[in-house]
Design an enzyme around this catalytic site. Structure first.
Site, PDB file in Angstrom:
ATOM      1  CG  ASP A   1      -0.259  -0.224   2.465  1.00 22.96           C
ATOM      2  OD1 ASP A   1       0.509   0.918   2.839  1.00 22.96           O
ATOM      3  OD2 ASP A   1      -0.447  -1.120   3.342  1.00 22.96           O
TER       4      ASP A   1
ATOM      5  CD  GLU B   1      19.465 -23.478 -15.541  1.00 22.97           C
ATOM      6  OE1 GLU B   1      18.158 -23.906 -15.613  1.00 22.97           O
ATOM      7  OE2 GLU B   1      20.364 -23.810 -14.738  1.00 22.97           O
TER       8      GLU B   1
END
Ligand code: GLA
Length: 729
Positions: free
Chosen positions: A530, A610
């Site tokens: 928030d 990777e």
């Protein structure tokens, strides 16, 4: 001038670049709402209508005029006690149990600065005006000041409310909302962002019906379940067209957002503190401050509305060193090794990080007390040197020697029953005398409404942060509040609110004491995502769910109110730890990269191929980060209803644009996906920097672009467009 007072007509107008908000003190000295929408320079009181309506009572001051009723008139701050039976913004209770009050205009003041709120976060601005309107109930001696802060540049009006008890005796505040919007008519939808742990901010859109629709939180935090951000959109509004209003609550605790279609088809929206377990005692001469609501209006659809909030957060909510700074790419130890690590493992992670270009290593949960699982030690913020094999200072030095920054995890609001803190101060946990408390994750919540507890925690955490060079802190909160009882409170109806004030007080003290630290908020992922938290922590761990397909949807929902730079997003291992899904590394990178980017896996287990992908991703993110962090963001489709997600970010000058598309499902003979870029300059040509192909901006925006489909699950496409230099042509 952003605030204009027309004295003759008693009309206040608040102007931003594209919007106007208007209200009026009428002949009965009530403050009526007149208008909120596209910029206008006309008095709108001609829209008010008066009829004699059965069962809608009339205030005494209206004499025998049966057409004047607050049950029908649009209001700025409706209260219980004026004959308005709709949902109200304010309820007050006297000692004798009476609930009714009557607020009339008393005075106002216009200031050349944005107001701030003692003890609470609120938007800040170098240049802004504030309008304060004082309303009063003479009988009770209650003064209510409505605050309006005008943030012109991003079309935002900030609202808050202060209440002063100027009477002789204690009253109880039973409901204090921070904003109310009354619409005279209209077909509106309400959009809310609901969810659960590890699947936050799904999108729901319903038409506003007769009766009250309400979302909110009673959990003590703003919650995974409903985000304190709501949109009211006209029924025909879409991403790029139509009128819509957004409301964001700058608060991290209990809240309520209510919308109601009334008997006359008018719509009222109210947002503020939740009434649940709230009954705030206000003694004579005391003041109460309601948290801030940010309101915005867009006449050009939802993308524009989101952009208003994004700019507002970046300019007026964030503070501190990282306000406009690109954040470091981090590796977090949590999904890499959970509680199973020592100092050498963290240094090893740092070494591998350095090799891949990752800039910060975060030692997550498990470094303090005797915490080897989540059943103990919260509250005991002493470094477990035995487990680490060294002190925190040594560890931070060893990490820095690798050329990597160092961060740690904390959860200061919690206490484990198995902790020295709990053994010494059992009454510091929220617990009702004689009732066994609710446990969650085997932990209790510290009573942050008690200033002594907050003071103690400041000493503990700041002492840890001085024990080494710490560049980042992840502040977590892993359960909801329950058993609301504080031994320090006179009455318990104040505890939920005071708790949040305690959290803000600790955040304020720690962020000012350690201004160079990058703070990341977290509450089991996005349980406290928030604007209140964003005032202290410029990024928040968006979700404990790191699955890229789910993240496309979670980040999409989050984007309605919050910019990409707020969303902590990491590439994690496959099969994903939350869903078991296997998604290729490229797609995991594309999704995490459109956030505050990082990794959350054991780098040591990556194959050489990777590792090359990670190196390339980190380098790419370094190039793209300023665009991602500060660019204009566009949602291009709805990944909850379509089988792909597409979004883009365009820089201020419309010279660079990053388009991302992720396929959420693959089928045989799949129809081609066409995406329609937004926000480009129609007159410019854009080059796809990977293929060299040049497209007209106008064509891209008018008819779109086919996305070439590769076979395989969850493929993704990230295209960086650059405007073709005119000289080149
Ligand atoms: C929460 C957080 C995770 C991790 C754990 C540690 O669940 O969201 O990222 O920090 O706590 O206990």
């Amino acid at each position: 001038m952003a605030v204009i007072y027309d004295e003759k007509n008693g009309i206040f107008s608040l102007h931003t670049v594209n919007t106007t908000y208007q209200m009026k003190v009428d002949g009965q000295s009530y403050l009526l709402h007149l208008y909120y929408g596209q910029k206008l320079d006309a008095p709108m009181d001609y829209m008010l209508t008066y009829f004699d309506r059965g069962f809608s009572g009339n205030p005494y001051g209206a004499g025998l005029d049966r057409t004047y009723s607050l049950d029908a008139l649009p209001q700025e701050f409706p209260v219980l006690g004026t004959g308005d039976y709709r949902n109200v913004a304010f309820k007050i209770k006297e000692e004798n149990g009476c609930y009714e009050c009557d607020l009339h205009y008393k005075s106002h003041e216009i200031q050349d600065a944005k107001y701030s709120i003692p003890g609470l976060p609120s938007a800040h601005a170098k240049q802004a005006q504030t309008l304060r309107i004082v309303l009063q109930d003479e009988r009770l001696g209650i003064e209510v000041t409505l605050l309006y802060g005008v943030l012109e540049d991003c079309d935002v009006i900030a609202r808050s409310v202060q209440i002063r008890n100027a009477g002789g005796s204690r009253v109880y505040l039973e409901k204090v909302s921070s904003a109310c919007l009354d619409f005279l008519y209209g077909q509106y939808d309400v959009m809310t962002f609901y969810g659960r742990h590890a699947m936050e901010r799904n999108v729901q859109r319903n038409s506003v019906y007769h009766g009250r629709q309400c979302i909110g939180s009673t959990r003590g935090s703003s919650s995974h379940q409903y985000n304190p951000f709501v949109i009211l959109a006209q029924a025909d509004a879409a991403e790029n067209m139509g009128e819509c209003y957004g409301a964001a609550f700058l608060y991290s605790g209990n809240f309520s957002a209510e919308v109601e279609r009334d008997q006359y088809d008018q719509i009222r929206f109210v947002m503020g503190l939740s009434e649940d377990q709230f009954s705030y005692p206000l003694e004579a001469n005391e003041e109460f401050y309601a948290p801030e609501v940010l309101l915005s209006y867009s006449a050009q659809g939802l993308n524009r509305l989101s952009d208003n909030f994004h700019r507002c957060v970046r300019e007026h909510v964030y503070r501190g060193k990282y306000k406009n700074q690109v954040r470091p790419v981090l590796i977090n130890s949590w999904e890499a090794c959970y509680f199973d690590f020592d100092g050498d493992a963290i240094v090893e992670l740092a070494k591998q990080a350095a090799d891949l270009g990752i800039e910060l290593v975060v030692m997550d949960d498990g470094w303090f007390g005797h915490r080897d699982d989540d059943n103990s030690s919260l509250g005991d913020w002493t470094v477990n040197e035995e487990k680490l094999g060294c002190s925190l200072r040594e560890l931070s030095e060893r990490v820095h020697e690798q050329g990597v920054q160092f961060g740690i995890w904390i959860e200061p609001e919690m206490v484990s029953e198995d902790s020295d803190l709990y053994r010494q101060h059992p009454q510091w946990a929220l617990k009702i005398p004689g009732k066994a408390p609710i446990r969650a994750r085997n932990q209790l919540v510290l009573d942050f409404s008690n200033a002594e507890v907050v003071r103690y925690m400041f000493e503990e955490i700041s002492s840890v942060l001085k024990q080494g060079e710490i560049n980042y802190v992840k502040w977590d909160m892993n359960r909801s509040l329950s058993d609301i009882y504080s031994e320090a409170a006179i009455t318990q109806g104040k505890v939920m609110y005071d708790y949040v004030l305690g959290v803000y007080s600790l955040l304020e003290q720690l962020t000012s004491e350690f201004p160079d630290i990058l703070w990341e908020g977290c509450a089991g992922g996005g349980g406290r995502f928030d604007m209140g938290m964003l005032y202290y922590t410029p990024q928040i761990w968006c979700s404990d769910n790191t699955d890229a397909v789910d993240r496309v949807r979670i980040q999409y929902g989050t984007s309605y109110g919050y910019p990409l730079s707020t969303m902590g997003a990491h590439v994690s291992a496959v099969p994903n730890h939350q869903t078991g899904r296997i998604i290729n590394m490229d797609t995991r990178g594309v999704v995490a990269m459109t956030g505050a980017f990082g990794y959350e896996l054991d780098l040591g287990k990556l194959t050489d191929e990777e590792k090359d992908v990670v190196r390339e991703q980190v380098a790419r993110y370094h190039r793209l980060a300023p665009l991602i962090q500060n660019g204009k963001y566009y949602r291009l489709n709805n990944p909850f209803v379509e089988e792909y997600g597409a979004w883009m970010v365009v820089d201020e000058k419309k010279e660079k644009a990053l388009l991302s598309v992720v396929l959420l499902n693959i089928h045989g003979s799949m129809p081609v996906i066409y995406v329609k870029p937004e926000g480009l300059e129609a007159a410019k040509d854009y080059r796809d920097t990977a293929t060299g192909k040049v497209y007209s901006g106008a064509a891209l925006m008018a008819y779109g672009l086919p996305v070439s489909l590769a076979l395989g699950d969850y493929q993704s496409y990230q295209i960086l467009f650059e405007a073709v230099d005119e000289k080149e042509e």
